[in-house]
Design a protein around this motif. Structure first.
Motif, PDB file in Angstrom:
ATOM      1  N   CYS A 177       6.618   0.491  -6.709  1.00 26.46           N
ATOM      2  CA  CYS A 177       6.301   1.789  -6.356  1.00 26.46           C
ATOM      3  C   CYS A 177       7.235   2.053  -5.459  1.00 26.46           C
TER       4      CYS A 177
ATOM      5  N   CYS B   2       5.865   2.451  -1.630  1.00 23.30           N
ATOM      6  CA  CYS B   2       5.515   1.335  -0.878  1.00 23.30           C
ATOM      7  C   CYS B   2       5.928   0.068  -1.355  1.00 23.30           C
TER       8      CYS B   2
ATOM      9  N   CYS C  99      -1.287   3.112  -7.484  1.00 21.20           N
ATOM     10  CA  CYS C  99      -0.752   2.036  -6.979  1.00 21.20           C
ATOM     11  C   CYS C  99      -1.670   1.399  -5.936  1.00 21.20           C
TER      12      CYS C  99
ATOM     13  N   GLY D 207      -1.358  -0.452  -3.380  1.00 24.69           N
ATOM     14  CA  GLY D 207      -0.713  -0.387  -2.059  1.00 24.69           C
ATOM     15  C   GLY D 207      -0.873   0.849  -1.193  1.00 24.69           C
ATOM     16  N   CYS D 208      -0.530   2.025  -1.997  1.00 27.86           N
ATOM     17  CA  CYS D 208      -0.479   3.399  -1.302  1.00 27.86           C
ATOM     18  C   CYS D 208      -1.354   4.352  -1.903  1.00 27.86           C
TER      19      CYS D 208
HETATM   20 ZN   LIG Z   1       2.637   2.521  -3.352  1.00 29.70          ZN
END
Ligand SMILES: [Zn+2]
Length: 300
Positions: free
Chosen positions: A263, A266, A279, A281-282
Protein backbone atom coordinates in the motif's frame (compact mmCIF):
# COMPACT_ATOMS: atom_id res chain seq x y z
CA UNK A 1 1.00 17.07 -20.76
CA UNK A 2 -0.15 18.54 -17.45
CA UNK A 3 1.23 18.90 -13.95
CA UNK A 4 -0.59 17.61 -10.92
CA UNK A 5 -0.70 20.38 -8.28
CA UNK A 6 -0.76 19.68 -4.55
CA UNK A 7 1.59 16.69 -4.70
CA UNK A 8 5.18 17.01 -3.48
CA UNK A 9 7.32 16.62 -5.42
CA UNK A 10 5.04 17.62 -8.32
CA UNK A 11 4.22 14.84 -10.78
CA UNK A 12 4.12 15.14 -14.55
CA UNK A 13 1.15 13.41 -16.13
CA UNK A 14 0.53 12.47 -19.74
CA UNK A 15 -3.12 11.73 -18.88
CA UNK A 16 -5.30 12.04 -21.96
CA UNK A 17 -2.33 13.14 -24.14
CA UNK A 18 -1.66 12.00 -27.68
CA UNK A 19 2.07 11.72 -26.87
CA UNK A 20 2.44 8.35 -28.62
CA UNK A 21 0.92 9.42 -31.95
CA UNK A 22 2.24 12.99 -31.89
CA UNK A 23 5.76 12.18 -30.78
CA UNK A 24 6.73 8.61 -31.63
CA UNK A 25 4.60 7.79 -34.63
CA UNK A 26 6.04 10.90 -36.28
CA UNK A 27 8.66 9.91 -38.92
CA UNK A 28 11.05 12.55 -37.59
CA UNK A 29 11.62 10.44 -34.43
CA UNK A 30 12.63 7.32 -36.35
CA UNK A 31 16.29 8.08 -35.61
CA UNK A 32 15.80 8.44 -31.83
CA UNK A 33 13.71 5.28 -31.69
CA UNK A 34 16.32 3.27 -33.65
CA UNK A 35 19.39 4.44 -31.72
CA UNK A 36 17.68 3.90 -28.36
CA UNK A 37 16.99 0.32 -29.44
CA UNK A 38 20.68 -0.16 -30.28
CA UNK A 39 21.66 1.06 -26.79
CA UNK A 40 19.06 -1.12 -25.03
CA UNK A 41 20.19 -4.24 -26.94
CA UNK A 42 23.82 -3.52 -26.05
CA UNK A 43 23.30 -2.91 -22.34
CA UNK A 44 20.26 -4.91 -21.31
CA UNK A 45 20.11 -8.29 -23.00
CA UNK A 46 20.21 -10.67 -20.06
CA UNK A 47 16.48 -11.29 -19.38
CA UNK A 48 15.12 -12.67 -16.12
CA UNK A 49 11.95 -13.25 -14.13
CA UNK A 50 10.22 -10.01 -13.18
CA UNK A 51 11.02 -6.65 -14.82
CA UNK A 52 9.73 -3.22 -13.74
CA UNK A 53 9.36 -0.77 -16.63
CA UNK A 54 9.11 2.71 -15.10
CA UNK A 55 7.38 5.34 -17.21
CA UNK A 56 6.32 2.63 -19.66
CA UNK A 57 3.79 4.94 -21.35
CA UNK A 58 2.03 3.29 -24.27
CA UNK A 59 4.47 0.35 -24.25
CA UNK A 60 6.73 1.56 -27.09
CA UNK A 61 9.77 -0.28 -25.68
CA UNK A 62 8.19 -3.15 -23.72
CA UNK A 63 8.71 -5.82 -26.37
CA UNK A 64 12.35 -4.86 -26.75
CA UNK A 65 13.00 -6.36 -23.31
CA UNK A 66 13.35 -9.91 -24.53
CA UNK A 67 13.86 -12.86 -22.25
CA UNK A 68 11.75 -11.57 -19.35
CA UNK A 69 9.05 -13.87 -18.01
CA UNK A 70 6.86 -11.03 -16.71
CA UNK A 71 6.92 -7.26 -17.11
CA UNK A 72 5.19 -4.69 -14.90
CA UNK A 73 4.36 -1.56 -16.93
CA UNK A 74 4.16 1.40 -14.57
CA UNK A 75 3.06 4.89 -15.55
CA UNK A 76 1.36 7.86 -13.91
CA UNK A 77 -1.05 8.12 -16.83
CA UNK A 78 -3.88 5.64 -16.99
CA UNK A 79 -4.73 6.56 -20.59
CA UNK A 80 -1.15 5.75 -21.68
CA UNK A 81 -1.47 2.35 -19.98
CA UNK A 82 -4.77 1.70 -21.75
CA UNK A 83 -2.93 2.25 -25.05
CA UNK A 84 -0.18 -0.14 -23.89
CA UNK A 85 -2.77 -2.77 -23.00
CA UNK A 86 -4.33 -2.35 -26.42
CA UNK A 87 -0.90 -2.92 -28.00
CA UNK A 88 0.27 -5.83 -25.80
CA UNK A 89 -3.00 -7.43 -24.75
CA UNK A 90 -4.15 -9.04 -21.54
CA UNK A 91 -2.07 -12.00 -20.45
CA UNK A 92 -0.27 -13.07 -17.33
CA UNK A 93 2.95 -11.74 -18.85
CA UNK A 94 2.08 -8.03 -18.53
CA UNK A 95 0.88 -6.22 -15.39
CA UNK A 96 -0.40 -2.64 -15.81
CA UNK A 97 0.00 -0.30 -12.83
CA UNK A 98 -0.93 3.40 -12.56
CA UNK A 99 1.24 4.82 -9.79
CA UNK A 100 3.61 7.54 -8.64
CA UNK A 101 7.31 6.60 -8.90
CA UNK A 102 8.02 8.38 -5.61
CA UNK A 103 5.54 6.03 -3.90
CA UNK A 104 6.02 2.70 -5.67
CA UNK A 105 3.28 0.24 -4.63
CA UNK A 106 5.48 -2.88 -4.36
CA UNK A 107 7.07 -4.83 -1.52
CA UNK A 108 10.82 -4.40 -0.93
CA UNK A 109 13.24 -6.30 -3.17
CA UNK A 110 10.55 -7.58 -5.57
CA UNK A 111 12.09 -6.97 -9.00
CA UNK A 112 14.90 -8.79 -10.79
CA UNK A 113 15.46 -5.82 -13.12
CA UNK A 114 14.19 -2.31 -13.87
CA UNK A 115 14.31 0.17 -16.75
CA UNK A 116 13.53 3.88 -16.88
CA UNK A 117 13.86 5.56 -20.30
CA UNK A 118 12.91 9.22 -20.98
CA UNK A 119 11.27 9.45 -17.59
CA UNK A 120 13.83 10.88 -15.14
CA UNK A 121 13.52 13.84 -17.50
CA UNK A 122 10.18 14.58 -15.74
CA UNK A 123 11.20 13.93 -12.15
CA UNK A 124 11.83 17.05 -10.04
CA UNK A 125 13.59 15.07 -7.30
CA UNK A 126 16.15 12.66 -8.77
CA UNK A 127 17.55 11.40 -5.41
CA UNK A 128 14.07 10.54 -4.11
CA UNK A 129 13.24 8.83 -7.43
CA UNK A 130 16.35 6.63 -7.42
CA UNK A 131 15.98 5.70 -3.73
CA UNK A 132 12.39 4.69 -4.34
CA UNK A 133 13.46 2.42 -7.23
CA UNK A 134 16.34 0.88 -5.26
CA UNK A 135 13.92 -0.14 -2.48
CA UNK A 136 11.89 -2.45 -4.75
CA UNK A 137 14.91 -4.07 -6.45
CA UNK A 138 16.50 -7.40 -5.56
CA UNK A 139 20.15 -7.55 -4.57
CA UNK A 140 22.49 -7.52 -7.61
CA UNK A 141 19.62 -6.87 -10.05
CA UNK A 142 20.26 -4.52 -12.99
CA UNK A 143 18.75 -1.08 -13.53
CA UNK A 144 18.89 0.52 -16.99
CA UNK A 145 18.48 4.29 -16.61
CA UNK A 146 18.35 6.86 -19.40
CA UNK A 147 18.62 10.56 -18.59
CA UNK A 148 18.74 13.81 -20.56
CA UNK A 149 22.23 15.31 -20.44
CA UNK A 150 22.51 19.09 -19.98
CA UNK A 151 26.21 18.96 -20.99
CA UNK A 152 25.56 18.06 -24.63
CA UNK A 153 27.36 19.52 -27.66
CA UNK A 154 24.42 21.67 -28.72
CA UNK A 155 23.99 23.29 -25.30
CA UNK A 156 27.76 23.83 -25.02
CA UNK A 157 27.80 25.69 -28.38
CA UNK A 158 24.69 27.69 -27.51
CA UNK A 159 26.25 28.69 -24.19
CA UNK A 160 29.55 29.67 -25.83
CA UNK A 161 27.62 31.78 -28.37
CA UNK A 162 25.70 33.36 -25.47
CA UNK A 163 22.39 32.09 -26.80
CA UNK A 164 21.76 30.22 -23.58
CA UNK A 165 21.93 31.70 -20.08
CA UNK A 166 22.63 28.53 -18.04
CA UNK A 167 26.00 26.82 -18.00
CA UNK A 168 26.04 23.23 -19.30
CA UNK A 169 28.95 22.54 -16.95
CA UNK A 170 27.35 23.37 -13.58
CA UNK A 171 26.21 20.35 -11.52
CA UNK A 172 22.58 21.32 -10.85
CA UNK A 173 19.70 20.20 -13.04
CA UNK A 174 18.07 22.64 -15.46
CA UNK A 175 14.30 22.91 -15.91
CA UNK A 176 13.94 24.18 -19.48
CA UNK A 177 10.16 23.70 -19.67
CA UNK A 178 7.98 23.12 -16.61
CA UNK A 179 8.70 19.59 -15.28
CA UNK A 180 11.28 18.86 -17.99
CA UNK A 181 14.75 18.45 -16.54
CA UNK A 182 18.20 17.94 -17.99
CA UNK A 183 20.92 16.66 -15.69
CA UNK A 184 24.71 16.81 -15.41
CA UNK A 185 26.17 13.30 -15.88
CA UNK A 186 28.45 13.55 -12.82
CA UNK A 187 25.50 14.52 -10.64
CA UNK A 188 23.42 11.55 -11.82
CA UNK A 189 26.30 9.09 -11.34
CA UNK A 190 26.86 10.42 -7.82
CA UNK A 191 23.12 10.27 -7.04
CA UNK A 192 22.99 6.67 -8.30
CA UNK A 193 25.89 5.78 -6.00
CA UNK A 194 24.28 7.46 -2.99
CA UNK A 195 21.01 5.65 -3.76
CA UNK A 196 22.63 2.20 -3.57
CA UNK A 197 23.57 1.52 -7.20
CA UNK A 198 26.92 0.60 -8.65
CA UNK A 199 27.43 2.02 -12.14
CA UNK A 200 28.67 -0.61 -14.63
CA UNK A 201 28.54 0.88 -18.12
CA UNK A 202 27.34 4.01 -19.96
CA UNK A 203 26.50 4.80 -23.57
CA UNK A 204 26.05 8.21 -25.21
CA UNK A 205 23.01 8.20 -27.51
CA UNK A 206 21.48 10.53 -30.13
CA UNK A 207 24.73 12.37 -30.93
CA UNK A 208 23.27 13.39 -34.32
CA UNK A 209 19.92 14.59 -33.00
CA UNK A 210 19.36 17.58 -35.28
CA UNK A 211 17.11 18.25 -38.22
CA UNK A 212 20.11 18.98 -40.42
CA UNK A 213 21.48 15.42 -40.03
CA UNK A 214 18.02 13.88 -40.25
CA UNK A 215 17.36 15.71 -43.52
CA UNK A 216 20.80 15.23 -45.13
CA UNK A 217 21.94 11.74 -44.09
CA UNK A 218 20.17 8.50 -44.89
CA UNK A 219 18.41 7.01 -41.88
CA UNK A 220 20.37 3.72 -41.85
CA UNK A 221 23.69 5.53 -42.17
CA UNK A 222 22.85 7.92 -39.32
CA UNK A 223 21.88 5.02 -37.05
CA UNK A 224 25.19 3.30 -37.96
CA UNK A 225 27.18 6.40 -37.10
CA UNK A 226 25.36 6.72 -33.79
CA UNK A 227 26.01 3.07 -32.91
CA UNK A 228 29.71 3.55 -33.68
CA UNK A 229 30.06 6.58 -31.36
CA UNK A 230 27.90 5.36 -28.45
CA UNK A 231 30.86 3.97 -26.48
CA UNK A 232 33.60 6.31 -27.75
CA UNK A 233 34.95 8.91 -25.39
CA UNK A 234 34.52 11.86 -25.20
CA UNK A 235 31.19 11.55 -27.03
CA UNK A 236 29.74 9.26 -24.32
CA UNK A 237 29.42 12.29 -22.06
CA UNK A 238 28.40 14.87 -24.69
CA UNK A 239 25.23 13.39 -26.22
CA UNK A 240 21.74 14.69 -25.35
CA UNK A 241 20.76 11.26 -24.02
CA UNK A 242 22.84 8.93 -21.83
CA UNK A 243 22.02 5.30 -21.05
CA UNK A 244 23.51 3.93 -17.82
CA UNK A 245 23.58 0.33 -16.60
CA UNK A 246 23.65 -0.01 -12.83
CA UNK A 247 23.65 -2.86 -10.33
CA UNK A 248 21.66 -2.79 -7.09
CA UNK A 249 24.52 -2.83 -4.57
CA UNK A 250 24.42 -3.84 -0.91
CA UNK A 251 21.66 -6.04 0.45
CA UNK A 252 17.92 -6.09 -0.34
CA UNK A 253 15.10 -7.57 1.69
CA UNK A 254 13.76 -10.83 0.26
CA UNK A 255 10.02 -10.55 -0.40
CA UNK A 256 7.74 -13.08 1.32
CA UNK A 257 6.53 -15.75 -1.15
CA UNK A 258 3.36 -14.58 -2.88
CA UNK A 259 3.62 -10.94 -1.74
CA UNK A 260 3.66 -8.36 -4.52
CA UNK A 261 1.99 -5.00 -3.92
CA UNK A 262 2.49 -2.74 -0.94
CA UNK A 263 0.00 0.00 0.00
CA UNK A 264 1.55 3.37 -1.01
CA UNK A 265 -0.13 4.99 2.02
CA UNK A 266 0.65 2.58 4.88
CA UNK A 267 3.03 -0.06 3.34
CA UNK A 268 0.78 -3.04 4.18
CA UNK A 269 1.48 -5.93 1.76
CA UNK A 270 -1.33 -6.66 -0.72
CA UNK A 271 -1.71 -9.66 -3.06
CA UNK A 272 -1.76 -9.57 -6.86
CA UNK A 273 -5.52 -10.14 -6.89
CA UNK A 274 -6.75 -8.73 -10.25
CA UNK A 275 -9.55 -7.14 -8.22
CA UNK A 276 -10.32 -3.98 -6.26
CA UNK A 277 -8.91 -4.37 -2.75
CA UNK A 278 -9.45 -2.64 0.59
CA UNK A 279 -6.12 -2.19 2.38
CA UNK A 280 -6.31 -4.01 5.75
CA UNK A 281 -3.91 -1.43 7.22
CA UNK A 282 -5.51 1.91 6.30
CA UNK A 283 -8.87 0.93 4.69
CA UNK A 284 -8.05 2.77 1.48
CA UNK A 285 -9.79 1.24 -1.53
CA UNK A 286 -7.40 0.43 -4.39
CA UNK A 287 -9.30 0.03 -7.65
CA UNK A 288 -8.68 -2.52 -10.39
CA UNK A 289 -10.52 -1.85 -13.64
CA UNK A 290 -9.97 -2.30 -17.39
CA UNK A 291 -7.01 -4.53 -16.54
CA UNK A 292 -5.18 -1.72 -14.70
CA UNK A 293 -4.21 -1.52 -11.04
CA UNK A 294 -4.85 1.98 -9.69
CA UNK A 295 -2.32 2.93 -7.02
CA UNK A 296 -2.28 6.71 -7.42
CA UNK A 297 -3.23 8.37 -4.14
CA UNK A 298 -4.88 11.29 -6.00
CA UNK A 299 -6.22 9.90 -9.30
CA UNK A 300 -8.08 12.18 -11.70
ZN1 LIG B 1 -2.89 1.03 3.44
Amino acid sequence: MTTKPGITPPVCSYEGSDYQSQFWDNANRRYEDAVETVAIDRLFDQGGKLLLELGAGAGRLTQRYKGWERIVLLDYSRTQLLQARQRLGDSDKFVYVAADIYKLPFVNGLFDGATMIRTLHHMADAPQTLQSIRRVMAQDSLFLLEFANKRNLKSIFRWLLRKQAWSPFSPEQVEFVELNYNFHPRTILETLRQSGFENEKNLGVSLFRSNWFKNHVKHERLVNWDARFQDKKPFTGLTPSIFTLNRAAGSSEKPVQGSFFSCPICSTALPEAKATQICPGCSHEWQYSQGIYEFRIHPE
